[in-house]
Write a protein that holds these residues in place. Structure first.
Motif, PDB file in Angstrom:
ATOM      1  N   ASN A  95       0.712  -1.121  -0.110  1.00  0.00           N
ATOM      2  CA  ASN A  95       0.032   0.089  -0.037  1.00  0.00           C
ATOM      3  C   ASN A  95       0.705   1.424  -0.046  1.00  0.00           C
ATOM      4  O   ASN A  95       0.176   2.486   0.013  1.00  0.00           O
ATOM      5  CB  ASN A  95      -0.903   0.141   1.184  1.00  0.00           C
ATOM      6  N   GLU A  96       2.211   1.062   0.009  1.00  0.00           N
ATOM      7  CA  GLU A  96       3.060   2.355  -0.042  1.00  0.00           C
ATOM      8  C   GLU A  96       4.051   2.128  -1.284  1.00  0.00           C
ATOM      9  O   GLU A  96       3.868   1.193  -2.043  1.00  0.00           O
ATOM     10  CB  GLU A  96       3.745   2.221   1.060  1.00  0.00           C
ATOM     11  N   ASP A  97       4.511   3.304  -1.526  1.00  0.00           N
ATOM     12  CA  ASP A  97       5.352   3.161  -2.784  1.00  0.00           C
ATOM     13  C   ASP A  97       6.613   2.360  -2.531  1.00  0.00           C
ATOM     14  O   ASP A  97       7.177   2.210  -1.427  1.00  0.00           O
ATOM     15  CB  ASP A  97       6.158   4.665  -2.895  1.00  0.00           C
ATOM     16  N   LEU A  98       7.124   1.574  -3.461  1.00  0.00           N
ATOM     17  CA  LEU A  98       8.191   0.570  -3.511  1.00  0.00           C
ATOM     18  C   LEU A  98       9.388   1.520  -3.217  1.00  0.00           C
ATOM     19  O   LEU A  98       9.623   2.265  -4.006  1.00  0.00           O
ATOM     20  CB  LEU A  98       8.220  -0.210  -4.776  1.00  0.00           C
ATOM     21  N   PRO A  99      10.249   0.802  -2.315  1.00  0.00           N
ATOM     22  CA  PRO A  99      11.478   1.296  -2.108  1.00  0.00           C
ATOM     23  C   PRO A  99      12.531   0.778  -3.098  1.00  0.00           C
ATOM     24  O   PRO A  99      13.678   0.234  -2.757  1.00  0.00           O
ATOM     25  CB  PRO A  99      12.064   0.842  -0.608  1.00  0.00           C
ATOM     26  N   LEU A 100      12.240   1.176  -4.356  1.00  0.00           N
ATOM     27  CA  LEU A 100      13.024   0.612  -5.533  1.00  0.00           C
ATOM     28  C   LEU A 100      14.453   0.887  -5.479  1.00  0.00           C
ATOM     29  O   LEU A 100      15.318  -0.164  -5.578  1.00  0.00           O
ATOM     30  CB  LEU A 100      12.448   0.805  -6.946  1.00  0.00           C
ATOM     31  N   GLU A 101      14.875   1.965  -5.037  1.00  0.00           N
ATOM     32  CA  GLU A 101      16.120   2.445  -5.179  1.00  0.00           C
ATOM     33  C   GLU A 101      16.969   1.857  -3.952  1.00  0.00           C
ATOM     34  O   GLU A 101      18.056   1.394  -4.049  1.00  0.00           O
ATOM     35  CB  GLU A 101      16.440   4.070  -4.981  1.00  0.00           C
ATOM     36  N   LEU A 102      16.342   1.466  -3.079  1.00  0.00           N
ATOM     37  CA  LEU A 102      16.868   0.944  -1.638  1.00  0.00           C
ATOM     38  C   LEU A 102      17.229  -0.741  -2.095  1.00  0.00           C
ATOM     39  O   LEU A 102      18.396  -1.172  -1.784  1.00  0.00           O
ATOM     40  CB  LEU A 102      15.947   0.826  -0.506  1.00  0.00           C
ATOM     41  N   VAL A 103      16.216  -1.378  -2.743  1.00  0.00           N
ATOM     42  CA  VAL A 103      16.412  -2.589  -3.200  1.00  0.00           C
ATOM     43  C   VAL A 103      17.405  -2.610  -4.070  1.00  0.00           C
ATOM     44  O   VAL A 103      18.198  -3.758  -3.936  1.00  0.00           O
ATOM     45  CB  VAL A 103      14.856  -3.096  -3.970  1.00  0.00           C
ATOM     46  N   LEU A 104      17.782  -1.874  -4.988  1.00  0.00           N
ATOM     47  CA  LEU A 104      18.601  -2.059  -5.911  1.00  0.00           C
ATOM     48  C   LEU A 104      20.002  -1.605  -5.241  1.00  0.00           C
ATOM     49  O   LEU A 104      21.135  -2.400  -5.428  1.00  0.00           O
ATOM     50  CB  LEU A 104      18.605  -1.232  -7.153  1.00  0.00           C
ATOM     51  N   ARG A 105      19.944  -0.765  -4.413  1.00  0.00           N
ATOM     52  CA  ARG A 105      21.500  -0.782  -3.583  1.00  0.00           C
ATOM     53  C   ARG A 105      21.433  -1.826  -2.701  1.00  0.00           C
ATOM     54  O   ARG A 105      22.951  -2.068  -2.676  1.00  0.00           O
ATOM     55  CB  ARG A 105      21.071   0.878  -2.650  1.00  0.00           C
ATOM     56  N   LEU A 106      20.649  -2.553  -2.104  1.00  0.00           N
ATOM     57  CA  LEU A 106      21.031  -3.675  -1.122  1.00  0.00           C
ATOM     58  C   LEU A 106      21.425  -4.934  -2.326  1.00  0.00           C
ATOM     59  O   LEU A 106      22.417  -5.261  -1.921  1.00  0.00           O
ATOM     60  CB  LEU A 106      19.747  -4.098  -0.676  1.00  0.00           C
TER      61      LEU A 106
END
Length: 114
Positions: A95-106
């Motif tokens: 229900n929130e914006d995906l933390p896409l940048e965080l996922v790719l950084r991880l």
């Protein structure tokens, strides 16, 4: 339909489209080295044939998550270890914006562990 596609198409919305979007972005992040496979009935992503991350559902949190191999070497406040030795998880709130940048950084952090 291959087994990986079947996994995703058995999911209800919005989980299906969210995880398919994340799948696409993970695979696109390194097209030469990241591959996917189905292991233990779950979609696994591998980096140069070594474990990278996978999707799963947490019964405890009632949410899907991405589990990162070598997550124990990554320090981030949103990652949960919860007794795991090598893995840490990132819960995905549909229900929130995906933390896409965080996922790719991880993912890049895990790749550095290799």
């Amino acid at each position: 339909m291959n087994p990986i596609q079947e996994y995703f198409y058995r999911l209800e919305e919005p989980e299906r489209s969210t995880l398919l979007f994340l799948r696409e972005k993970i695979l696109e992040s390194d097209t030469d080295n990241i591959t996917e496979t189905l292991s233990f009935g779950l979609p696994f992503f591998k980096y140069k044939k070594r474990m990278l991350c996978y999707f799963n559902f947490s019964k405890k949190h009632k949410k899907y998550y991405i589990s990162f191999y070598h997550g124990d070497r990554i320090d981030h406040p949103l990652l949960l270890q919860e007794g795991r030795k090598k893995f840490k998880i990132l819960l995905i709130n549909m229900n929130e914006d995906l933390p896409l940048e965080l996922v790719l950084r991880l993912i890049n952090e895990v790749k550095k562990a290799y």
